[in-house]
Design a protein around this motif. Structure first.
Motif, short mmCIF file in Angstrom:
data_model
loop_
_atom_site.label_atom_id
_atom_site.label_comp_id
_atom_site.label_asym_id
_atom_site.label_seq_id
_atom_site.Cartn_x
_atom_site.Cartn_y
_atom_site.Cartn_z
N MET A 1 0.85 -1.19 0.00
CA MET A 1 0.00 0.00 0.00
C MET A 1 0.89 1.24 0.00
O MET A 1 1.85 1.31 0.74
N THR A 2 0.58 2.19 -0.85
CA THR A 2 1.35 3.42 -0.90
C THR A 2 0.47 4.58 -0.49
O THR A 2 -0.75 4.53 -0.61
N LEU A 3 1.09 5.65 -0.02
CA LEU A 3 0.36 6.84 0.38
C LEU A 3 0.44 7.87 -0.72
O LEU A 3 1.51 8.27 -1.13
N GLU A 4 -0.70 8.29 -1.22
CA GLU A 4 -0.73 9.31 -2.24
C GLU A 4 -0.97 10.67 -1.61
O GLU A 4 -1.71 10.79 -0.63
N SER A 5 -0.33 11.71 -2.15
CA SER A 5 -0.56 13.05 -1.64
C SER A 5 -1.99 13.46 -1.93
O SER A 5 -2.50 13.26 -3.04
N PRO A 6 -2.69 14.01 -0.91
CA PRO A 6 -4.09 14.40 -1.14
C PRO A 6 -4.18 15.55 -2.13
O PRO A 6 -3.30 16.40 -2.20
N ALA A 7 -5.24 15.58 -2.87
CA ALA A 7 -5.42 16.63 -3.88
C ALA A 7 -5.75 17.97 -3.25
O ALA A 7 -5.52 19.01 -3.84
N SER A 8 -6.32 17.97 -2.04
CA SER A 8 -6.65 19.22 -1.36
C SER A 8 -6.29 19.09 0.11
O SER A 8 -6.14 17.98 0.62
N PRO A 9 -6.13 20.22 0.83
CA PRO A 9 -5.75 20.15 2.23
C PRO A 9 -6.76 19.36 3.05
O PRO A 9 -7.96 19.40 2.80
N LYS A 292 6.69 -0.55 12.55
CA LYS A 292 6.35 0.80 12.11
C LYS A 292 7.61 1.44 11.54
O LYS A 292 8.64 1.52 12.24
N LEU A 293 7.57 1.84 10.29
CA LEU A 293 8.75 2.39 9.62
C LEU A 293 8.42 3.71 8.93
O LEU A 293 7.40 3.84 8.25
N SER A 294 9.30 4.68 9.14
CA SER A 294 9.20 5.97 8.46
C SER A 294 10.09 5.97 7.23
O SER A 294 11.16 5.35 7.24
N HIS A 295 9.66 6.68 6.20
CA HIS A 295 10.42 6.78 4.96
C HIS A 295 10.77 8.24 4.71
O HIS A 295 10.02 9.14 5.08
N PRO A 296 11.91 8.49 4.07
CA PRO A 296 12.34 9.88 3.84
C PRO A 296 11.31 10.73 3.11
O PRO A 296 11.26 11.95 3.30
N ASP A 297 10.47 10.11 2.27
CA ASP A 297 9.48 10.88 1.53
C ASP A 297 8.27 11.26 2.37
O ASP A 297 7.34 11.91 1.89
N GLY A 298 8.28 10.87 3.65
CA GLY A 298 7.18 11.24 4.54
C GLY A 298 6.20 10.11 4.83
O GLY A 298 5.38 10.23 5.75
N ILE A 300 4.68 6.91 6.46
CA ILE A 300 4.86 6.18 7.72
C ILE A 300 3.95 4.97 7.64
O ILE A 300 2.73 5.10 7.50
N VAL A 301 4.55 3.78 7.70
CA VAL A 301 3.82 2.55 7.38
C VAL A 301 3.87 1.59 8.57
O VAL A 301 4.95 1.31 9.09
N ARG A 302 2.71 1.12 8.99
CA ARG A 302 2.63 0.06 9.99
C ARG A 302 2.45 -1.28 9.28
O ARG A 302 1.70 -1.37 8.30
N THR A 303 3.13 -2.31 9.79
CA THR A 303 3.05 -3.64 9.19
C THR A 303 2.71 -4.67 10.25
O THR A 303 2.94 -4.44 11.45
N TRP A 304 2.17 -5.80 9.83
CA TRP A 304 1.96 -6.91 10.75
C TRP A 304 2.19 -8.21 10.01
O TRP A 304 1.95 -8.34 8.81
N LYS A 305 2.71 -9.18 10.76
CA LYS A 305 3.14 -10.44 10.17
C LYS A 305 2.13 -11.56 10.43
O LYS A 305 1.28 -11.47 11.32
N THR A 306 2.23 -12.62 9.64
CA THR A 306 1.37 -13.80 9.77
C THR A 306 1.37 -14.29 11.22
O THR A 306 2.43 -14.45 11.84
N ASN A 324 -0.38 -0.76 6.59
CA ASN A 324 -1.24 0.40 6.53
C ASN A 324 -0.38 1.65 6.54
O ASN A 324 0.37 1.90 7.48
N ALA A 325 -0.47 2.44 5.48
CA ALA A 325 0.23 3.73 5.43
C ALA A 325 -0.64 4.76 6.14
O ALA A 325 -1.78 4.99 5.75
N LEU A 326 -0.10 5.36 7.20
CA LEU A 326 -0.88 6.30 8.01
C LEU A 326 -1.19 7.57 7.23
O LEU A 326 -0.32 8.13 6.57
N THR A 327 -2.41 8.02 7.34
CA THR A 327 -2.82 9.26 6.68
C THR A 327 -2.57 10.45 7.59
O THR A 327 -2.37 10.31 8.81
#
Length: 401
Positions: A1-9, A292-298, A300-306, A324-327
């Motif tokens: 799952m990737t996080l897309e920049s919102p089109a509006s604030p 939970k891992l942060s990426h330089p592009d902003g 922030i992704v939570r993961t869970w394993k089997t 889940n990429a946090l909004t």
């Protein structure tokens, strides 16, 4: 799952919020390793733990843990580990040989900080002096010992496999094995527990001179035996008396409360947990582990394993069960539900550093929380008042969209 920049604030906390910024500095990185087996499942436990068979699949599980880690390496390239935590289950069921091979494999993949903290959870019923000496030689430098109580009837009610004498001996064996930094896990609000019972447990724990105490109230969790067959727990007035008297006793003996249920001697707060509560990053490997891992592009992704060990060990199944990429809308609550557990909170500047969002985006919710007497009026810090710590859920509701 990737996080897309919102089109509006987005709107939250009463202010317009632009798409979050890239993170200029990534948080400290930790590793959580889940060992899912126990000698016996306790009736209050809702963790991902499973009764162990006579022979554990140590070799296969270590292989799977390293393969699991390999799949996460792309997200942490160039970073080092500040802490490692072996949780469970009962990680001390594994041999020193298995844990040694695992730690060596981890270090070959991710460099260790020079002062890395490596914690192993252990239960008194699994203590063997030779094994724990070997653990210490591996570089494991902190233990967390699951005592829960020293009283026989309370231990039986909790389904624990050890007795009070074994609990006392475990602390001594830890010190003899070379562990000068160890935590004791202790519960209160146990079935039919009186104030004297609870303080007796606490005094016995303090006498063993741990560097850290986790002291927390028993709660009945869904999907546990206690949830379906609830025991008789102390009344609210007794629970309040236990909490007040226990905190005073801990402070009297030099254990400062730094989190809702964590108390430490000076300089001995758990670094792994401090990183977690201050919204640091952590890789989670093992059956049911979360990360939970942060990426330089902003992002922030939570993961869970089997979750089930048999599925985790099945080569035909994926290690990762979801992510889940946090909004932007989720981040204020996600950050603060951790940070506000710390009795001193965090510096305000940590919020934009760890989320990529501005402090101004919290302004309206922050003012409301301050006016309610739940949040300290302190521009340089985000910290709950004493009342806010008692009513933490009410405080956090102020930051929900």
């Amino acid at each position: 799952m990737t996080l897309e920049s919102p089109a509006s604030p987005l709107i939250f906390g009463g202010a317009a919020q632009s798409p979050r910024a890239a993170l200029p500095v990534l948080p400290p990185l930790a590793l959580y390793i889940h060992i899912p087996w126990c000698v016996r499942k306790c009736p209050y436990c809702d963790f991902n733990s499973h009764t162990a068979s006579p022979v554990l699949p140590e070799e296969e599980y270590v292989d799977a843990l390293l393969a699991d880690l390999d799949q996460d390496l792309h997200a942490v390239y160039g970073r080092e580990l500040s802490s490692i935590f072996f949780g469970g289950g009962t990680p001390s069921l594994f041999s020193a040989e298995a844990l040694g091979r695992l730690l060596k494999g981890v270090e070959q993949r991710i460099p260790f900080a020079a002062d890395i903290e490596i914690t192993l959870e252990a239960n008194p019923g699994t203590f063997e002096q030779e094994k724990f000496v070997a653990y210490r030689k591996l570089g494991i430098n902190r233990l967390s010992i699951g005592i829960q109580s020293f009283q026989e009837e309370k231990l039986k009610a909790l389904g624990r496999i050890h007795n009070g004498d074994e609990a006392v001996r475990a602390a001594g064996m830890a010190r003899q094995a070379g562990f000068d930094n160890f935590n004791l896990d202790l519960m209160h609000g146990l079935p039919d527990q009186s104030l004297d019972d609870a303080l007796g447990d606490l005094r016995q724990a303090i006498a063993l001179k741990p560097t850290h105490l986790s002291w927390y109230q028993l709660t009945l969790e869904p999907n546990t035996v206690f949830w379906n067959q609830p025991p008789t727990l102390p009344e609210d007035d007794t629970l309040w008396d236990i909490q007040e008297a226990g905190q005073a006793l801990l402070a009297e003996h030099g254990y400062a409360q730094y989190e809702v249920s964590a108390y430490a001697q000076p300089g001995r707060a758990a670094r792994h947990n401090l990183n977690y509560w201050s919204f640091g990053d952590f890789i989670g490997i093992g059956a049911g582990a979360h990360g939970k891992l942060s990426h330089p592009d902003g992002r922030i992704v939570r993961t869970w394993k089997t979750r089930l060990p048999k599925d985790y060990l099945n080569p035909a199944k994926n290690f990762q069960a979801g992510e889940n990429a946090l909004t932007n809308a989720e981040l204020p609550f996600e950050f603060l539900m951790n940070a506000l557990r710390l009795t001193e909170g965090v510096e305000s500047r940590l919020y934009p550093q760890r989320t990529g969002l501005t402090l101004e985006s919290l302004a309206e919710s922050r003012r409301e929380a301050e006016q309610s007497g739940l949040l300290q009026v302190e521009p340089s810090r985000l910290a709950a008042t004493e009342r806010g710590q008692l009513f933490l859920n009410d405080l956090l509701q102020k930051f929900l969209t």
